[in-house]
Design an enzyme around this catalytic site. Structure first.
Site, short mmCIF file in Angstrom:
data_model
loop_
_atom_site.label_atom_id
_atom_site.label_comp_id
_atom_site.label_asym_id
_atom_site.label_seq_id
_atom_site.Cartn_x
_atom_site.Cartn_y
_atom_site.Cartn_z
N LYS A 27 0.81 -1.22 0.00
CA LYS A 27 0.00 0.00 0.00
C LYS A 27 0.85 1.27 0.00
CE LYS A 27 -4.37 -1.89 1.40
NZ LYS A 27 -5.60 -1.83 2.14
N LYS A 54 -5.03 -11.39 -5.15
CA LYS A 54 -6.31 -11.67 -4.48
C LYS A 54 -7.40 -10.70 -4.94
CE LYS A 54 -6.32 -8.87 -0.33
NZ LYS A 54 -6.99 -8.64 0.90
N LYS A 100 -11.55 -5.42 -2.51
CA LYS A 100 -12.67 -4.48 -2.72
C LYS A 100 -12.22 -3.13 -3.24
CE LYS A 100 -13.82 -4.61 2.06
NZ LYS A 100 -12.49 -4.42 2.70
N1 AQP Z 1 -9.77 -12.40 -1.91
C1 AQP Z 1 -10.07 -12.82 -0.69
N2 AQP Z 1 -10.28 -14.14 -0.47
C2 AQP Z 1 -10.60 -14.59 0.77
N3 AQP Z 1 -10.72 -13.76 1.86
C3 AQP Z 1 -10.51 -12.44 1.67
N4 AQP Z 1 -10.55 -11.37 2.50
C4 AQP Z 1 -10.26 -10.25 1.81
N5 AQP Z 1 -10.03 -10.55 0.51
C5 AQP Z 1 -10.18 -11.90 0.40
C6 AQP Z 1 -10.89 -11.45 3.91
O1 AQP Z 1 -11.97 -10.54 4.14
C7 AQP Z 1 -11.87 -10.02 5.46
C8 AQP Z 1 -12.06 -8.54 5.45
O2 AQP Z 1 -10.99 -7.92 4.80
P1 AQP Z 1 -10.65 -6.40 5.12
O3 AQP Z 1 -11.82 -5.56 4.83
O4 AQP Z 1 -10.11 -6.26 6.49
O5 AQP Z 1 -9.51 -6.02 4.19
P2 AQP Z 1 -8.66 -6.74 3.17
O6 AQP Z 1 -8.20 -8.09 3.60
O7 AQP Z 1 -7.57 -5.80 2.81
O8 AQP Z 1 -9.75 -6.92 2.03
P3 AQP Z 1 -9.82 -6.21 0.67
O9 AQP Z 1 -11.12 -6.62 0.07
O10 AQP Z 1 -8.59 -6.48 -0.12
O11 AQP Z 1 -9.91 -4.68 1.09
P4 AQP Z 1 -9.05 -3.44 0.58
O12 AQP Z 1 -9.11 -3.51 -0.91
O13 AQP Z 1 -9.75 -2.24 1.15
O14 AQP Z 1 -7.67 -3.61 1.13
C9 AQP Z 1 -10.52 -10.48 6.02
O15 AQP Z 1 -10.73 -11.56 6.90
C10 AQP Z 1 -9.78 -10.94 4.81
O16 AQP Z 1 -8.85 -11.95 5.11
#
Ligand code: AQP
Length: 327
Positions: A111, A193, A196
């Site tokens: 990031k 991965k 969002k």
């Molecule tokens: N691709 C994924 N597959 C399985 N689990 C996932 N998680 C996220 N992406 C995947 C799980 O979702 C939970 C919430 O995640 P978060 O909101 O804390 O942030 P993150 O892991 O950084 O998810 P994103 O979607 O990638 O958000 P951004 O884009 O904002 O950084 C966690 O339990 C995570 O493991």
């Protein structure tokens, strides 16, 4: 006694990855004696957020938590910034964190990339805040996707370091990841991965996507040119991702799916996977639409914050006593 904690950032509409890797499983964990599911909006502001959008996303995430089956009678649902002890304990955790270990975190490196001089300090101190989230409730079990492995490890290190310096206070939380679906991949780059905040709309399926969009995105999913349907993450990441999604949505094993699709083209797999996803999301979307504009949502979050505060303030007092911060 098991204490379960997990959080999701309101940094955009949840993806199928967030659902299959994490929140789908929260519903089972709410049967434990004590569980907390948090909307971690203070984590979300470690990268720039539009205030109105953040407020809307927070509400939307609360409605989704309920729509997937979390029950406020069984569990505590709340917003991180409404329990001030999260930021308080995060400061304490920062004072026992080392800059070197924070700089080594993969998420920080990813990031912080291409930000030159303007790397927000909060991106670096994200892990001590996450440790505080869990430790405030003396969490023993953390259901998350496998991208969170490093964050759980550093939380365990910080808890151990605190206990060693100031006396035994925190259990070391254990990570709980699902056997399949712990990492759903991007539809456009299956080596990455599904996320969002991905700018490419075709890369993610969002829990509130229309049926038409789900079908369109899956039809455009990256596969390969070898045209055999086989689960092989190494050599066929795109096809394996589709099989994993299909399997998680229908309950069929990937071996059963390989048999079923023998001799068929990728087009078949894509359309059937889309149908399976649509089936899973239909009742969630219906419940979400009922909830999103009700005042019931606010009441649930108010009550959740009050319940969380009770426990969090007790822990915070113990921490301050142990550290000599109270007279
Ligand atoms: N691709 C994924 N597959 C399985 N689990 C996932 N998680 C996220 N992406 C995947 C799980 O979702 C939970 C919430 O995640 P978060 O909101 O804390 O942030 P993150 O892991 O950084 O998810 P994103 O979607 O990638 O958000 P951004 O884009 O904002 O950084 C966690 O339990 C995570 O493991």
């Amino acid at each position: 006694m098991a204490v379960v904690f997990s959080g999701v950032q309101p940094s955009g509409t949840l993806t199928l990855g967030n659902y299959l890797g994490a929140i789908k499983h929260f519903v089972d964990y709410q049967e434990e004696e004590e569980s907390y599911f948090c909307i971690v909006n203070q984590h979300a502001i470690t990268v720039p957020q539009d205030p109105k959008q953040l407020r809307d996303n927070t509400r939307s995430l609360a409605a989704l938590y309920l729509a997937v089956g979390l029950d406020p009678k069984k569990t505590t649902l709340f917003v991180q910034s409404e329990v001030a002890e999260h930021a308080q304990l995060a400061w304490v955790m920062q004072t026992i964190s080392y800059v070197g270990e924070l700089e080594r975190m993969t998420q920080f490196k990813e990031k912080a990339q291409n930000r030159g001089e303007s790397i927000p300090a909060g991106l670096l101190t994200y892990p001590p805040l996450m440790a505080a989230d869990m430790l405030l409730y003396k969490t023993t079990d953390v259901p998350v996707g496998d991208d969170q492995k490093q964050h759980i490890e550093i939380t365990r290190d910080l808890a151990g370091r605190f206990n060693h310096r100031f006396g035994e206070l925190f259990p070391l939380p254990k990570m709980r990841t699902p056997k399949v679906g712990a990492r759903i991949m991007s539809l456009q780059d299956p080596t990455k991965k599904m996320s969002k905040s991905d700018a490419n709309q075709n890369a993610t399926i969002r829990l509130l996507d229309s049926e038409k969009d789900i079908l369109k995105k899956l039809k455009r999913a990256q596969t390969d040119s070898d045209n055999t349907i086989r689960f092989d993450k190494e050599n066929k990441p795109g096809v394996s991702n589709l099989l994993a999604i299909h399997s998680l949505c229908t309950g069929k094993t990937t071996e059963q799916l390989e048999q079923e699709y023998m001799g068929k083209g990728y087009g078949h797999l894509k359309v059937d996977t889309a149908e399976a996803v649509i089936e899973i999301l239909r009742p969630i979307q219906a419940r979400y639409n009922e909830l999103i504009s009700t005042s019931e949502l606010d009441l649930i979050l108010d009550e959740g914050a009050a319940k969380a505060r009770e426990v969090a303030s007790r822990t915070m007092k113990e921490v301050e006593h142990a550290m000599g911060l109270r007279r």
